[in-house]
Design an enzyme around this catalytic site. Structure first.
Site, mmCIF file in Angstrom:
data_model
loop_
_atom_site.group_PDB
_atom_site.id
_atom_site.type_symbol
_atom_site.label_atom_id
_atom_site.label_comp_id
_atom_site.label_asym_id
_atom_site.label_seq_id
_atom_site.Cartn_x
_atom_site.Cartn_y
_atom_site.Cartn_z
ATOM 1 N N LYS A 1 -7.648 2.877 10.495
ATOM 2 C CA LYS A 1 -8.743 3.721 9.994
ATOM 3 C C LYS A 1 -8.173 4.923 9.254
ATOM 4 O O LYS A 1 -7.205 5.545 9.691
ATOM 5 C CB LYS A 1 -9.616 4.170 11.173
ATOM 6 C CG LYS A 1 -10.862 4.962 10.773
ATOM 7 C CD LYS A 1 -11.681 5.279 12.004
ATOM 8 C CE LYS A 1 -12.920 6.098 11.693
ATOM 9 N NZ LYS A 1 -13.718 6.400 12.907
ATOM 10 N N SER B 1 -18.357 5.574 12.463
ATOM 11 C CA SER B 1 -17.554 5.833 11.277
ATOM 12 C C SER B 1 -16.390 4.869 11.093
ATOM 13 O O SER B 1 -15.619 5.011 10.149
ATOM 14 C CB SER B 1 -17.002 7.267 11.344
ATOM 15 O OG SER B 1 -16.107 7.424 12.436
ATOM 16 N N SER C 1 -18.212 5.646 17.356
ATOM 17 C CA SER C 1 -17.717 5.221 16.051
ATOM 18 C C SER C 1 -16.946 3.910 16.019
ATOM 19 O O SER C 1 -16.689 3.389 14.943
ATOM 20 C CB SER C 1 -16.841 6.323 15.437
ATOM 21 O OG SER C 1 -17.630 7.410 15.042
#
Length: 461
Positions: free
Chosen positions: A80, A155, A179
């Site tokens: 990420k 996210s 997330s």
């Protein structure tokens, strides 16, 4: 006759085994996944940066090694883009950092590399991880592979889509309020948010803070367990990591499961409640199921306060000096904590402590607590925030209450896709256990994966 699965359909564990046996090379694994990225990422936008040449060089080194580098030898993974990667751009989803190339890996990345993983690139995230839709001024929106008109969730949406679409078998994520869990639910993949400190964060400015955690997304439980096994372990510079116990007692007899659609306080859509009820009926085939919840009164206000204080502390200077370059979502998040007092913060910590103790009490009579992994189903990418769930919400983060309540108390949580009909959107459940109980979570998750079909189904790419 069942067609032979492609390299991109293999799990990380099976891929590692094939490479170890010599049935497949690291270079072949990397090329296959780079090909999948080239084919599908222009539409799905899962990646901010793809490091094809770096991955190829690493694969060549892997194949030339006289022995296995580690348990993930030759396995492609994605990181990420909130997490530092040495020599590879790390933007944090922000134009302010479009040219930022860290000199050092974050510890979780370093441990993946030491285990033999091939890092293919950085997955998309909203700016600084703040946003319900996985988009920013650099890339996105990251589109749901089951319906590209819909959001992948924030996210860690880029990581969830990369895994669901077969671009990588395993991806790293981070989870503050949901997330990894929300994108996992939206994209029909599995995720783990471990006990805070299980994966150390030695650079975390607030060493004793446990709201945020590294995690992983994969297409099955075995891969999550494999990833955690190579990244877990204490680090002297992370005070939380020293205190993480390991409750690896096997389950005795039929599991006892407490189920709650909303923890008594979270807004959850009616259609999600229906799907959750169906999942609970299936769970009753393998476990003793009873509806019960910890006392979570005040949890939403408590999380709002603590989250706002952390964000204002971390990003307040950016708001003062670079406001025009920030997205409206980031500005709202920073401003939410601007006027909090010390008493506000300490009152929230007192309420948090009471909620934690109520969770502990519940686990005196249950092995696991199960709840929905998202309060809504994926919505169109054009809608930036969820502001109503059958009624108006007070803030743009309230739709995450069903996940952020678990973040508040720091209990480990495994997310698995629930069974669904042919035309139904993906939907996942959270399986929560006491701190240090990851091995028991994985054992139970494997059981319901195999016996109930709570497992990933490929999107119609």
């Amino acid at each position: 006759m069942t067609p032979k699965p492609s390299i991109c359909d293999l799990t990380a564990a099976n891929l590692a085994r094939a490479i170890a046996k010599g049935d497949l090379s690291s270079c072949e694994a990397v090329e296959a996944h780079l090909g999948r990225i080239e084919e599908h990422d222009p539409q799905l936008a899962a990646f901010v940066t793809v490091d094809a040449e770096g991955a190829r060089r690493a694969a060549q080194i892997c194949d030339a090694a006289p022995a296995s580098i580690g348990p993930l030898h030759g396995v492609p993974v994605a990181i990420k883009d909130l997490t530092d990667t040495a020599g590879l751009a790390t933007t944090y989803g922000s134009v302010l950092f479009r040219d930022h190339v860290p000199a050092e890996d974050d510890l979780v990345v370093a441990r993946l590399r030491r285990a033999g993983a091939m890092i293919l690139g950085k997955t998309n995230t909203p700016e600084f991880g703040f946003g319900a839709v996985c988009t920013n001024r650099l890339r996105g929106p990251t589109r749901n592979p089951f319906d590209p008109a819909l959001t992948s969730g924030g996210s860690s949406g880029g990581s969830a889509v990369a895994v669901a679409a077969g671009m990588v078998p395993l991806a790293h994520g981070t989870d503050f309020g949901g997330s990894v869990r929300t994108p996992a639910s939206f994209c029909d993949v599995a995720s783990i948010r471990p006990t805070p400190g299980r994966i150390p964060s030695p650079r975390r400015p607030l060493g004793w803070d446990m709201l945020a955690s590294h995690g992983f997304l994969a297409r099955g439980v075995d891969d999550l367990e494999l990833a955690l096994s190579v990244c877990a372990g204490p680090d002297a510079y992370d005070p939380l990591s020293a205190g993480v116990g390991n409750d690896d007692r096997p389950l005795a007899g039929r599991p006892r499961i407490a189920v709650t659609p909303d923890f008594g306080v979270a807004p959850v859509a009616r259609d999600v409640r229906v799907r959750f009820g169906e999942a609970c009926k299936a769970l009753a085939r393998v476990a003793d199921v009873a509806e019960a919840s910890p006392d979570c009164g005040g949890a939403i206000e408590t999380f709002r306060t603590l989250r706002a204080a952390h964000i204002a502390s971390s990003y307040g200077e950016l708001l003062r000096t670079r406001r025009a370059e920030l997205t409206p979502t980031v500005i709202w998040n920073i401003e939410a904590g601007a006027n909090l007092s010390a008493e506000d913060y300490l009152h929230a910590e007192r309420r948090r402590t009471a909620i934690y103790r109520s969770f502990r009490a519940l686990f005196g009579r249950a092995d696991f607590l199960v709840a929905p992994a998202a309060s809504v189903f994926p919505w169109p990418n054009e809608i930036s925030d969820v502001m109503s769930i059958d009624m108006q919400l007070e803030t743009p983060i309230d739709y995450l209450a069903v996940t952020f309540i678990v973040s508040l108390v720091g209990f480990p949580v495994l997310t698995l896709p629930a069974r669904r009909g042919v035309n139904e959107l993906p939907f996942g459940i959270q399986i929560i256990a006491p701190p240090g109980s990851e091995s028991r979570l994985f054992a139970f998750g494997r059981m319901i994966e195999n016996e109930l079909g709570f497992s990933h189904r490929r999107p119609p790419l």
